[in-house]
Scaffold this motif. Structure first.
Motif, PDB file in Angstrom:
ATOM      1  N   LYS A 218       8.110 -36.375 -45.799  1.00 16.28           N
ATOM      2  CA  LYS A 218       7.524 -37.576 -44.951  1.00 16.28           C
ATOM      3  C   LYS A 218       7.910 -38.872 -45.467  1.00 16.28           C
ATOM      4  CE  LYS A 218       3.797 -34.479 -43.380  1.00 16.28           C
ATOM      5  NZ  LYS A 218       2.268 -34.174 -43.566  1.00 16.28           N
ATOM      6  N   GLU A 219       8.668 -38.693 -46.594  1.00 17.67           N
ATOM      7  CA  GLU A 219       9.136 -40.048 -47.178  1.00 17.67           C
ATOM      8  C   GLU A 219      10.422 -40.616 -47.035  1.00 17.67           C
ATOM      9  OE1 GLU A 219       7.222 -40.881 -51.523  1.00 17.67           O
ATOM     10  OE2 GLU A 219       8.031 -38.432 -51.231  1.00 17.67           O
ATOM     11  N   ASP A 254      10.468 -31.780 -50.720  1.00 18.68           N
ATOM     12  CA  ASP A 254       9.214 -30.952 -50.625  1.00 18.68           C
ATOM     13  C   ASP A 254       8.890 -30.940 -48.844  1.00 18.68           C
ATOM     14  OD1 ASP A 254       6.587 -30.035 -50.247  1.00 18.68           O
ATOM     15  OD2 ASP A 254       6.012 -30.904 -52.073  1.00 18.68           O
ATOM     16  N   PRO A 255       8.938 -29.796 -48.278  1.00 17.32           N
ATOM     17  CA  PRO A 255       8.939 -29.672 -46.946  1.00 17.32           C
ATOM     18  C   PRO A 255       7.557 -30.168 -46.425  1.00 17.32           C
ATOM     19  CG  PRO A 255       8.737 -27.524 -47.608  1.00 17.32           C
ATOM     20  CD  PRO A 255       9.070 -28.432 -48.864  1.00 17.32           C
ATOM     21  N   ARG A 256       6.592 -30.147 -47.432  1.00 13.61           N
ATOM     22  CA  ARG A 256       5.071 -30.208 -46.968  1.00 13.61           C
ATOM     23  C   ARG A 256       4.532 -31.821 -47.350  1.00 13.61           C
ATOM     24  NH1 ARG A 256       2.366 -24.492 -48.612  1.00 13.61           N
ATOM     25  NH2 ARG A 256       3.366 -23.138 -46.918  1.00 13.61           N
ATOM     26  N   VAL A 340      12.193 -25.602 -51.399  1.00 15.67           N
ATOM     27  CA  VAL A 340      12.667 -26.572 -50.280  1.00 15.67           C
ATOM     28  C   VAL A 340      12.237 -25.851 -49.142  1.00 15.67           C
ATOM     29  CG1 VAL A 340      14.375 -27.526 -51.731  1.00 15.67           C
ATOM     30  CG2 VAL A 340      15.090 -25.432 -50.508  1.00 15.67           C
ATOM     31  N   LEU A 341      12.004 -24.481 -49.177  1.00 18.17           N
ATOM     32  CA  LEU A 341      11.758 -23.874 -47.517  1.00 18.17           C
ATOM     33  C   LEU A 341      10.304 -23.985 -47.495  1.00 18.17           C
ATOM     34  CD1 LEU A 341      12.650 -21.938 -45.306  1.00 18.17           C
ATOM     35  CD2 LEU A 341      12.316 -19.927 -46.651  1.00 18.17           C
ATOM     36  N   ASP A 342       9.419 -23.745 -48.215  1.00 18.91           N
ATOM     37  CA  ASP A 342       7.823 -23.727 -48.206  1.00 18.91           C
ATOM     38  C   ASP A 342       7.176 -23.949 -49.361  1.00 18.91           C
ATOM     39  OD1 ASP A 342       8.030 -21.298 -49.548  1.00 18.91           O
ATOM     40  OD2 ASP A 342       7.653 -19.994 -47.996  1.00 18.91           O
ATOM     41  N   THR A 343       7.720 -24.110 -50.333  1.00 17.64           N
ATOM     42  CA  THR A 343       7.003 -24.637 -51.707  1.00 17.64           C
ATOM     43  C   THR A 343       6.475 -23.373 -52.409  1.00 17.64           C
ATOM     44  OG1 THR A 343       4.781 -25.514 -51.376  1.00 17.64           O
ATOM     45  CG2 THR A 343       6.590 -26.813 -50.941  1.00 17.64           C
TER      46      THR A 343
END
Length: 450
Positions: A218-219, A254-256, A340-343
């Motif tokens: 989100k950055e 980070d995907p989250r 990188v997929l789901d932490t």
């Protein structure tokens, strides 16, 4: 009005009168620096080129270590809240496990930046924070009985403005640095919010230092208009500048998350562990070793993890090297792929069992080391083989996996620090032999009985 207030605060800092407008940063009694913790604090200066803000450095030295082989620095970000969170960084059990593994000290600076002032006054190390940091190594080395602290290599972790600082130190002192983890902040080469800055020079030596750029999706990756949307373009430009010249650098998105650190420590700590294992010399004082080329893995840079080029041994990688993500070995490559997929970085090893379990006047106390891979989520208290309580009873973490010490925004333990203790009700048996304490890591694995 806001601009005038910010200018007034900067003038107050530079004139040494900021404390009249902002109360001094407090150090709660729970974290007073008693051995194996050590603290030094310096006042801010109004002299040109010197650090404008006061700063306190807290150091943890692994008990029993004879000579330190290195120093791990956990650097908070910008703003009064992040700076205050730095007060507890050296007390983090998970980061301590990494330091202990490699006979390193663990340091957490806390810059006393008043709200609304310019973060560049400390996060650009050329503005006095480099000199203050190196002075602290001499003073804390004397205080702790480890004078080698002044000369050992550094592993730097930085969040946001702390990433600017850690990256800036890489540009200034690559020969002293074993590895650098940059969470949501990279060294600056052009401008900040329209303000011109003095660019860093990139030396060939900096290209040989392992670096990982880590930021939230989100950055600027998926959210291109939010408060932190400029983080991704800055990271991408830095990565491309470094990697096109052969730097040992990677990116882990980070995907989250947005700017918070989330679960990043479950990749950062193993990554630093791998780098320190490869680079730290066996004997304190010897030069850093070179990163072995034969163990490296590469992956293709793609912001969409589902469509990214899978990580593979460097010898088998056929993509363009300038856009390839460098990873130190197969173990880290697999952890990176999961992160990188789901932490949810996997862990199959149980945490160390608690030790020195005692029962005095109805209170159970114990000591424990954190699991290097997954830290500590909580402890369970058993009476005659049955679980009767967990400590803490309702562990929370708004930024990622619940952890025993809790986490603040800049990845440091919450205040006040939680203790390893449990009070037994008066109606319950009070013989030590009736009780067992077990550690549970954040992957849900339980320690063996002590």
């Amino acid at each position: 009005m806001k601009i005038l207030t910010a200018i007034a605060l900067i003038v107050a800092v530079l004139s040494g009168s900021a404390s009249a407008q902002h109360p001094p940063y407090d150090y709660p009694p729970a974290i007073e620096a008693d051995s194996p913790y050590y603290r030094i604090r310096y006042e801010g200066s109004s002299e040109p080129g010197e650090l404008a803000f006061p700063v306190a450095y807290t150091l943890w030295v692994p008990p029993g270590v004879k000579q330190l082989r290195g120093l791990i620095v956990h650097q908070h970000g910008c703003g009064e809240g992040s700076c205050k969170s730095g007060q507890t960084g050296a007390f983090d059990l998970h980061w301590q496990s990494l330091a202990k593994e490699h006979d390193c000290g663990l340091m957490a600076p806390a810059y006393e930046q008043p709200e609304g002032t310019d973060c560049q006054l400390w996060c650009d190390p050329r503005n006095g924070s480099d000199a203050a940091f190196q002075k602290s190594l001499v003073d804390l080395g004397e205080q702790s009985g480890h004078p080698e602290l002044a000369t050992v290599p550094w592993a730097l972790w930085g969040h946001s403005g702390g990433g600017h600082w850690a990256g800036g130190m890489l540009m200034l002192h690559p020969e002293r640095i074993a590895a650098v983890w940059l969470r949501s902040g990279v060294p600056l080469f052009e401008q900040v919010d329209g303000r011109a800055i003095k660019p860093h020079a990139l030396s060939p030596a900096a290209l040989q230092v392992p670096v990982m750029c880590n930021l939230g999706t989100k950055e600027g990756v998926t959210d291109k208009k939010g408060r932190f949307a400029k983080v991704w373009p800055a990271n991408q430009a830095f990565f491309e500048k470094m990697r096109s010249r052969g730097a040992l650098i990677g990116i882990a998105i980070d995907p989250r998350t947005s700017h918070e650190c989330g679960n990043s420590r479950y990749l950062a700590i193993p990554w630093l562990d791998a780098c320190l294992a490869a680079l730290l010399p066996a004997r304190s004082g010897d030069a850093l070793l070179s990163m072995p080329k034969e163990s490296a893995w590469l992956a293709g840079l793609n912001v969409d993890a589902a469509n990214a080029i899978a990580a593979m041994p460097a010898a088998k990688y056929s993509g363009g090297l300038a856009s390839s993500i460098w990873l130190p070995n197969e173990t880290i490559a697999k952890a990176w792929s999961q992160f990188v997929l789901d932490t949810n970085v996997a862990d199959t090893t149980p945490p160390p069992a608690p030790r020195n379990v005692r029962l005095v006047d109805g209170e159970l106390t114990w000591e424990a080391d954190a699991d290097l891979q997954s830290g500590i989520a909580h402890f369970t208290i058993e009476r005659n083989g049955k679980t009767i309580a967990t400590v803490p009873s309702n562990g929370k973490n708004p930024f990622g996996r619940p952890v025993f010490q809790g986490l603040q925004y800049s990845d440091t333990p919450a205040m006040p620090l939680i203790g390893m203790r449990y009070t037994i009700e008066s109606s319950q048996p009070a013989a030590l032999s009736d009780y067992r304490v077990r550690a549970v890591n954040t992957a849900g694995l339980v320690s063996q009985s002590p």
